[in-house]
Write an enzyme that holds these catalytic residues in place. Sequence first.
Site, PDB file in Angstrom:
ATOM      1  N   LYS A 179       2.411  11.360   6.771  1.00 63.36           N
ATOM      2  CA  LYS A 179       1.241  11.022   8.140  1.00 63.36           C
ATOM      3  C   LYS A 179       1.779  11.843   9.163  1.00 63.36           C
ATOM      4  O   LYS A 179       1.172  13.025   9.436  1.00 63.36           O
ATOM      5  CB  LYS A 179       0.909   9.003   8.355  1.00 63.36           C
ATOM      6  CG  LYS A 179       0.595   9.627   7.815  1.00 63.36           C
ATOM      7  CD  LYS A 179      -0.157   7.492   7.844  1.00 63.36           C
ATOM      8  CE  LYS A 179      -1.291   7.467   6.758  1.00 63.36           C
ATOM      9  NZ  LYS A 179      -0.520   6.172   6.250  1.00 63.36           N
ATOM     10  N   PHE A 237       0.659  -1.155   0.325  1.00 61.59           N
ATOM     11  CA  PHE A 237      -0.152   0.089   0.155  1.00 61.59           C
ATOM     12  C   PHE A 237       0.873   1.174  -0.217  1.00 61.59           C
ATOM     13  O   PHE A 237       1.232   1.905   1.398  1.00 61.59           O
ATOM     14  CB  PHE A 237      -0.921  -0.053   1.223  1.00 61.59           C
ATOM     15  CG  PHE A 237      -1.874   1.066   1.182  1.00 61.59           C
ATOM     16  CD1 PHE A 237      -2.705   1.078   0.052  1.00 61.59           C
ATOM     17  CD2 PHE A 237      -1.584   2.753   2.010  1.00 61.59           C
ATOM     18  CE1 PHE A 237      -3.341   2.352   0.030  1.00 61.59           C
ATOM     19  CE2 PHE A 237      -2.616   3.654   1.885  1.00 61.59           C
ATOM     20  CZ  PHE A 237      -2.918   3.455   0.979  1.00 61.59           C
ATOM     21  N   ASP A 247       9.395   2.852   2.312  1.00 58.81           N
ATOM     22  CA  ASP A 247       8.193   3.515   3.204  1.00 58.81           C
ATOM     23  C   ASP A 247       7.694   3.868   3.981  1.00 58.81           C
ATOM     24  O   ASP A 247       6.991   2.536   4.244  1.00 58.81           O
ATOM     25  CB  ASP A 247       6.675   3.558   1.614  1.00 58.81           C
ATOM     26  CG  ASP A 247       5.483   4.308   1.516  1.00 58.81           C
ATOM     27  OD1 ASP A 247       5.280   4.826   2.692  1.00 58.81           O
ATOM     28  OD2 ASP A 247       4.434   3.480   1.573  1.00 58.81           O
TER      29      ASP A 247
HETATM   30  C1  LIG Z   1      -0.860   6.457   4.150  1.00 56.24           C
HETATM   31  C2  LIG Z   1      -0.005   5.242   3.603  1.00 56.24           C
HETATM   32  C3  LIG Z   1       0.559   6.278   2.551  1.00 56.24           C
HETATM   33  C4  LIG Z   1      -0.228   7.694   1.274  1.00 56.24           C
HETATM   34  O1  LIG Z   1      -0.729   8.906   2.528  1.00 56.24           O
HETATM   35  P1  LIG Z   1      -1.743   9.710   1.924  1.00 56.24           P
HETATM   36  O2  LIG Z   1      -1.215  10.905   2.926  1.00 56.24           O
HETATM   37  O3  LIG Z   1      -2.758   8.755   2.828  1.00 56.24           O
HETATM   38  O4  LIG Z   1      -1.586   9.869   0.444  1.00 56.24           O
HETATM   39  C5  LIG Z   1       1.430   5.563   1.238  1.00 56.24           C
HETATM   40  N1  LIG Z   1       2.427   4.585   2.475  1.00 56.24           N
HETATM   41  C6  LIG Z   1       1.588   4.296   3.297  1.00 56.24           C
HETATM   42  C7  LIG Z   1       2.514   3.035   3.662  1.00 56.24           C
HETATM   43  C8  LIG Z   1       0.891   4.776   3.800  1.00 56.24           C
HETATM   44  O5  LIG Z   1       0.543   3.690   5.484  1.00 56.24           O
END
Ligand SMILES: *Cc1c(COP(=O)(O)O)cnc(C)c1O
Length: 405
Positions: free
Chosen positions: A260, A146, A231
């Site tokens: 985040k 994700f 990520d």
């Molecule tokens: C939440 C998340 C994203 C995307 O972040 P947004 O601010 O919603 O665009 C990307 N990678 C990971 C691992 C996430 O948990």
Amino acid sequence: MTLETLDRPTDFLALEAEYGARNYKPLDVVLTRGEGVHVWDVEGRRYLDCLSAYSAVNQGHCHPRILEAMTRQASRLTLTSRAFRNDQLGLFYEEFCALTRSHSVLPMNTGVEAVESAIKVARKWGYEVKGVAEGQAEIIVCADNFHGRTLSVVGFSTDPVSRSGFGPFGPGFKVVPFGDPAALEAAITPNTVAFLVEPIQGEAGVIIPPAGYLAKARELCTRHEVILILDEIQTGLGRTGRLLAEEHEGIEADLTLIGKALSGGFYPVSAVLSNKEVLGVLKPGEHGSTFGGNPLGCAVARMALRVLVEEGMIDNAAVQGERLTRGLRDLRSNLVKDVRGRGLMIAVELHEAAGGARAYCVALQARGLLCKETHDHTIRIAPPLVITTDQTDWALEQFEAVLAG
Ligand SMILES: *Cc1c(COP(=O)(O)O)cnc(C)c1O
């Protein structure tokens, strides 16, 4: 209708149902206030938040010092665009690099923008530095990843719900199984510019790879001249009991994606951190964002990072995470198939016979604890990192009550 005339929670549900796109299926709890680990609904009921907005409020709701930094900056200067400079950006860069031992920073807003930026930069690096033929760059990603919701990112998702109906998608991505270094090595070609991976797959259900996986991936990327992009948008900033999850394997990514909790939940702030000179391929005009690096976002992020460190939240995540995970493992419940976690990034996977995780989330809600199912059978547990021992033990009592049997 105005807020004053809306009194019953069902009024709010009706408004959402009438006017909103139906791209979410939230629990039917209408929240109006938050403080620390707690949130309150419109009828005044208090809940312990065990989701933390998918780890965006690691510092706790409405942290007073971040609020103060935000209101102070908001009354001075909010946005200049990058056409001009501002007096927060350089300080944000310096403090963020010192904390993460990085060389440079590219500021953006949402998490997925950091992902998109890293993809662009990695490709450009591939053409200009590695010498890949124009248009041939390949990026390796993992199954069940994700990384966000934009077209290029859902284009390499393996989740049919995220992907179906949104094509056509751009080429240039290869999918390998998560946690399998042999598959990664086999997928690398001379055209491979980057490997993009989550240290722990959050949305997939808190999937922790076998020990040594990230270290092995680091070694393979170095050997084959491939950029390792971690990520850490969900795993980063203390969530797993370390500042970055990469520290659990003693490695450093070439590019690290942060989002985040970078703003403590106040405001969207994301960034690409660079260890090598990868970001150096970007020249003026080649990439940008109107809001990226704005003084309000920078002031908020500076304080969000500061409180994380100064208030001991990272160590607390390790301590409380271990207590919570151990407590969940000790629940003698026939419903539970697996409990896994690192720091305060925890999942309880239920047996199929339990009939799905949603009903248990609803039962927990009735007891004053909010969490969210991920996929059908897993309850994800990720409270703010400021949770106390008493609050952890209270949460365990609620899980025990709901999962008894
Ligand atoms: C939440 C998340 C994203 C995307 O972040 P947004 O601010 O919603 O665009 C990307 N990678 C990971 C691992 C996430 O948990």
